[in-house]
Motif scaffolding. Structure first.
Motif, PDB file in Angstrom:
ATOM      1  N   THR A   1       0.829  -1.205   0.000  1.00 35.23           N
ATOM      2  CA  THR A   1       0.000   0.000   0.000  1.00 35.23           C
ATOM      3  C   THR A   1       0.859   1.248   0.000  1.00 35.23           C
ATOM      4  O   THR A   1       1.783   1.378   0.802  1.00 35.23           O
ATOM      5  N   LEU A   2       0.549   2.171  -0.911  1.00 37.53           N
ATOM      6  CA  LEU A   2       1.144   3.500  -0.920  1.00 37.53           C
ATOM      7  C   LEU A   2       0.122   4.447  -0.297  1.00 37.53           C
ATOM      8  O   LEU A   2      -0.961   4.634  -0.856  1.00 37.53           O
ATOM      9  N   ASN A   3       0.436   5.004   0.871  1.00 40.33           N
ATOM     10  CA  ASN A   3      -0.566   5.794   1.592  1.00 40.33           C
ATOM     11  C   ASN A   3      -0.774   7.147   0.932  1.00 40.33           C
ATOM     12  O   ASN A   3       0.006   7.592   0.082  1.00 40.33           O
TER      13      ASN A   3
ATOM     14  N   TYR B   1       0.673  11.682  -5.517  1.00 36.48           N
ATOM     15  CA  TYR B   1       1.180  10.515  -6.217  1.00 36.48           C
ATOM     16  C   TYR B   1       2.611  10.251  -5.768  1.00 36.48           C
ATOM     17  O   TYR B   1       3.254  11.083  -5.138  1.00 36.48           O
ATOM     18  N   TRP B   2       3.090   9.042  -6.124  1.00 36.29           N
ATOM     19  CA  TRP B   2       4.408   8.585  -5.697  1.00 36.29           C
ATOM     20  C   TRP B   2       5.262   8.249  -6.905  1.00 36.29           C
ATOM     21  O   TRP B   2       4.755   7.800  -7.934  1.00 36.29           O
TER      22      TRP B   2
ATOM     23  N   ILE C   1      18.281  -8.515  -3.041  1.00 34.90           N
ATOM     24  CA  ILE C   1      18.403  -8.102  -4.434  1.00 34.90           C
ATOM     25  C   ILE C   1      17.714  -6.752  -4.626  1.00 34.90           C
ATOM     26  O   ILE C   1      16.624  -6.510  -4.097  1.00 34.90           O
ATOM     27  N   GLU C   2      18.340  -5.883  -5.403  1.00 33.50           N
ATOM     28  CA  GLU C   2      17.762  -4.575  -5.725  1.00 33.50           C
ATOM     29  C   GLU C   2      17.377  -4.531  -7.198  1.00 33.50           C
ATOM     30  O   GLU C   2      18.203  -4.781  -8.076  1.00 33.50           O
ATOM     31  N   LEU C   3      16.110  -4.221  -7.470  1.00 31.99           N
ATOM     32  CA  LEU C   3      15.630  -4.048  -8.840  1.00 31.99           C
ATOM     33  C   LEU C   3      15.193  -2.599  -9.033  1.00 31.99           C
ATOM     34  O   LEU C   3      14.507  -2.032  -8.178  1.00 31.99           O
ATOM     35  N   PRO C   4      15.540  -1.972 -10.159  1.00 33.12           N
ATOM     36  CA  PRO C   4      15.153  -0.579 -10.390  1.00 33.12           C
ATOM     37  C   PRO C   4      13.743  -0.453 -10.964  1.00 33.12           C
ATOM     38  O   PRO C   4      13.315  -1.270 -11.785  1.00 33.12           O
ATOM     39  N   LEU C   5      13.022   0.586 -10.515  1.00 33.45           N
ATOM     40  CA  LEU C   5      11.735   0.924 -11.111  1.00 33.45           C
ATOM     41  C   LEU C   5      11.777   2.284 -11.803  1.00 33.45           C
ATOM     42  O   LEU C   5      10.797   2.707 -12.408  1.00 33.45           O
ATOM     43  N   PHE C   6      12.889   2.993 -11.687  1.00 29.18           N
ATOM     44  CA  PHE C   6      13.134   4.212 -12.458  1.00 29.18           C
ATOM     45  C   PHE C   6      12.047   5.277 -12.295  1.00 29.18           C
ATOM     46  O   PHE C   6      11.619   5.906 -13.270  1.00 29.18           O
ATOM     47  N   GLY C   7      11.614   5.480 -11.058  1.00 32.74           N
ATOM     48  CA  GLY C   7      10.664   6.565 -10.805  1.00 32.74           C
ATOM     49  C   GLY C   7       9.271   6.315 -11.348  1.00 32.74           C
ATOM     50  O   GLY C   7       8.585   7.257 -11.768  1.00 32.74           O
ATOM     51  N   GLU C   8       8.837   5.063 -11.355  1.00 34.24           N
ATOM     52  CA  GLU C   8       7.486   4.728 -11.829  1.00 34.24           C
ATOM     53  C   GLU C   8       6.448   5.540 -11.045  1.00 34.24           C
ATOM     54  O   GLU C   8       6.395   5.503  -9.829  1.00 34.24           O
ATOM     55  N   LYS C   9       5.607   6.293 -11.749  1.00 36.26           N
ATOM     56  CA  LYS C   9       4.610   7.165 -11.106  1.00 36.26           C
ATOM     57  C   LYS C   9       3.362   6.371 -10.756  1.00 36.26           C
ATOM     58  O   LYS C   9       2.767   5.731 -11.620  1.00 36.26           O
ATOM     59  N   MET C  10       2.962   6.416  -9.466  1.00 32.14           N
ATOM     60  CA  MET C  10       1.812   5.647  -9.004  1.00 32.14           C
ATOM     61  C   MET C  10       0.983   6.473  -8.035  1.00 32.14           C
ATOM     62  O   MET C  10       1.523   7.203  -7.194  1.00 32.14           O
ATOM     63  N   LEU C  11      -0.322   6.359  -8.156  1.00 30.78           N
ATOM     64  CA  LEU C  11      -1.235   7.030  -7.233  1.00 30.78           C
ATOM     65  C   LEU C  11      -1.266   6.289  -5.895  1.00 30.78           C
ATOM     66  O   LEU C  11      -0.948   5.102  -5.829  1.00 30.78           O
ATOM     67  N   PRO C  12      -1.650   6.952  -4.805  1.00 35.89           N
ATOM     68  CA  PRO C  12      -1.858   6.239  -3.540  1.00 35.89           C
ATOM     69  C   PRO C  12      -2.879   5.121  -3.729  1.00 35.89           C
ATOM     70  O   PRO C  12      -3.817   5.242  -4.518  1.00 35.89           O
ATOM     71  N   GLY C  13      -2.701   4.022  -3.013  1.00 30.32           N
ATOM     72  CA  GLY C  13      -3.626   2.903  -3.107  1.00 30.32           C
ATOM     73  C   GLY C  13      -2.924   1.590  -2.839  1.00 30.32           C
ATOM     74  O   GLY C  13      -1.736   1.553  -2.513  1.00 30.32           O
TER      75      GLY C  13
END
Length: 217
Positions: A53-55, A61-62, A120-132
């Motif tokens: 969950t992204l609060n 947005y995140w 392990i670290e995987l990159p998401l490159f600043g993926e923009k996501m709304l709270p939820g």
């Protein structure tokens, strides 16, 4: 003079408050890597999906930068790539579906079963996501040896985030205890237009003038 100073200070505070929090931070943490209890296969046709969950605490947005997760490997193995999907339902792909190469790994030692435990670290490159609430799915992980790769299960013990512990599913067995992973990034709050900031500042100036006249009567 004091009125002008008050106005400038107010505008400055508004601009600082509206600026995005650019520093990387933990957005969701399902607890530390256990490495001793259980783990679930994420290659050879098996997939594991965990919720996170992204609060929405003052955030519109995140930007998600990195995923950290724990794995069990046969000694001498490395992880060279992982299929990473994010969706709004278990095993969903409607937000993101990519194959990523790790940008880093940390060796945490050998467990009692002889497996090498790594973060392990995987990159998401600043993926923009709304709270939820979303679902992270890992599958098709690759080791040069072709050996199984297992996602460490910690049942969410020690999780530190809103909405934890994660719910989790394995594509064959169904519901399972959740896994060790952390999502990092930064939040973006609502940024008012410059005209709105100036209008608010002008209102402060006017209010200060009225108060000054009343105090001088």
């Amino acid at each position: 003079m004091r009125t002008a100073s008050l106005s400038l200070l107010t505008i400055l505070c508004l601009m600082i408050a509206a600026a995005p929090a650019m520093a990387d931070q933990i957005l969701y943490d399902n607890g530390p890597i256990n490495g001793t209890t259980n783990a679930w296969t994420i290659n050879s046709g098996f997939a594991v999906s965990d919720s996170f969950t992204l609060n929405d605490f003052f955030t519109y947005y995140w930007f998600v930068n990195d995923l950290y997760f724990g794995v069990w490997l046969v000694q001498g193995d490395t992880v060279t790539s992982v299929q990473m999907d994010i969706g709004t339902s278990p095993f969903g792909t409607n937000v993101l579906s990519v194959v990523r190469n790790p940008t880093g790994s940390t060796d945490l030692g050998i467990n009692q079963y002889g497996y090498d435990i790594q973060q392990i670290e995987l990159p998401l490159f600043g993926e923009k996501m709304l709270p939820g609430t979303y679902w992270l799915t890992l599958s098709n992980a690759v080791a040069p040896s072709g050996n199984p790769i297992y996602w460490d299960s910690n049942s969410g013990i020690g999780c530190q985030s809103y909405g934890c512990p994660s719910s989790a599913y394995e594509n064959i067995l169904g519901s399972i205890p959740s896994e060790a992973f952390t999502v990092t990034g930064y939040g973006q709050s609502f940024v008012p237009e410059p005209s709105s900031i100036m209008l608010f500042g002008s209102g402060i100036v006017g209010l200060a003038g009225v108060l000054r006249r009343k105090l001088n009567i």
